[in-house]
Design a protein around this motif. Sequence first.
Motif, PDB file in Angstrom:
ATOM      1  N   UNK A 155       0.799  -1.227   0.000  1.00 11.20           N
ATOM      2  CA  UNK A 155       0.000   0.000   0.000  1.00 11.20           C
ATOM      3  C   UNK A 155       0.831   1.276   0.000  1.00 11.20           C
ATOM      4  N   UNK A 156       1.963   1.293   0.711  1.00 10.64           N
ATOM      5  CA  UNK A 156       2.745   2.531   0.827  1.00 10.64           C
ATOM      6  C   UNK A 156       3.238   3.041  -0.528  1.00 10.64           C
ATOM      7  N   UNK A 157       3.847   2.209  -1.388  1.00 16.33           N
ATOM      8  CA  UNK A 157       4.240   2.731  -2.710  1.00 16.33           C
ATOM      9  C   UNK A 157       3.057   3.246  -3.513  1.00 16.33           C
ATOM     10  N   UNK A 158       1.906   2.584  -3.378  1.00 15.37           N
ATOM     11  CA  UNK A 158       0.705   3.037  -4.088  1.00 15.37           C
ATOM     12  C   UNK A 158       0.311   4.438  -3.649  1.00 15.37           C
ATOM     13  N   UNK A 159       0.372   4.678  -2.339  1.00 21.55           N
ATOM     14  CA  UNK A 159       0.021   5.990  -1.811  1.00 21.55           C
ATOM     15  C   UNK A 159       0.937   7.066  -2.383  1.00 21.55           C
TER      16      UNK A 159
END
Length: 520
Positions: A155-159
Amino acid sequence: MDDSETDTLIAVSKPKDKPMKSKKQRNLALGSVYPEVIEPEKDFLLPQKVKRRDSSNHYGTIPEMEPEIAADSPGPLSATLLMVPIVAMLGLALGIYEPLIVELFKSRICEYNFNFTRTICLDLANFTGNNASDIGAETTEATAKITAISGLLSSVPCLFITLFMGSWSDNFGRKLPMALPFLGFILSAFVTTLAANYPLHPYILLLSPFSMSLFGGWVVLLMAVFSYVADYTTAENRSTAVALVDGSLLVGKTAGILAGGQLLSKYGFTIPLFIFGTLPILAVSYVLVFVKERGVFGTSQQFSCAVFTTKNLLDNAAVLGKKRVGNTRKHIHLLLLSTALGLIFLGDQTALQLITEKSPFSWDVATFTKFISVQNVAVGLALALLVPLFRVLAASDIWIAIISCISAVLCSYGYAFSNSTATLLVAAATGILRNFHVVLARAMLVPMVARDELGKLMSAYATLQAIAPLFQSLFFGSIFALTVAWWPGFCFVLGSFAFVLSLAIFCYIDWDRQNEIYSL
């Protein structure tokens, strides 16, 4: 400045012996008064016809420009139906991936920590050797920890990417942000296949969820899909379109979880991995072949691959702080707050599973999985069928959202006070509409911003979708652990207050937007 003054200025600015014959010359002249009226080059953008809305608002801005869609572009229904296979394939892929990656983590931890064979580790529940219970508990605990890390990596890279991609897509279209995330899924399938066939360290397997998010993952994909839907729909059909796409995603993911679990138990990792790797290839091909690129509104700049720029980041953030008509900016913030509350407190499945494992329910995992699957499919179908029905009955989006909040409150109290399977099923039935307000908030946000801000707004919404699961586990896990001894359902009572707050938000917005300035 009125139209007569505009005509006078234009007439003075051009000598009579040099008439402006071309449309481009006329637009350039008009641009000296209203710069935004300059028409973009036709070989780069969809044809546009400028409409002036006579809406001199508080801030003294120029009349709003509303671009029209080209005649050969898909209509609202066609554009929506084009998106359904994309989100269905996304849901299937995510649904198959979830049980697959958990079982791989469990198998690799078992093999690495205890030096067992793969055969024993894949059937650890039936292992009867020395210290079997301790080995099983330790493996489960280690799997839970590494799965939590996996969730962060997915999720963090997507954010990070979506903070830039929303603004970029407003300038250069939605097609590329739809296709790129599936490349990450293909890379993830390759890494997962290696891990399934070679005795790699469990932490190397974390490259699988990380690679899935490298190109934006499901966060950027949903941002692009719903921006595309918003581009082609109107106030009359937007909520129906959004509900159909969201319902397809939910049904697809539920089908993927059920199919993935069954295939995993019967055929091992091979068949689920093949399907998981094939779906993104099909999805990329579908996007490239069938999805017609959207026209780019309000820009004349040439195509650029520069996504991670300061301008894109600042433009993405500015959409939430921009001054708008009346209290529109406040309404946007409140709708996003309601969305965040809904996304967090609708994620109560873990707490519900822990409750149903105890007396008087005593459900096993298989029973609970069937219950959740049926509930999710029912909610998905209800979204696709009932929202259009409500619209036919002339119910506004905001009143459907209000009914949804009431449904969520009743369902939460039903779960909290259930003392039998029958009462639990009744509570679930009353909650059939409880997801609607989160879905419809997306549709209500669209007309509050300009056409060239839709990607930025959907980016903010998608960011909330990615962050919500982190708060779900924090709230339901901690509250349930503190109250399980004296009232296991207490977390649902606390969660119901979030839906009451959402109910108040929708009522306030409905009341405030009765002001005539919003209908100009």
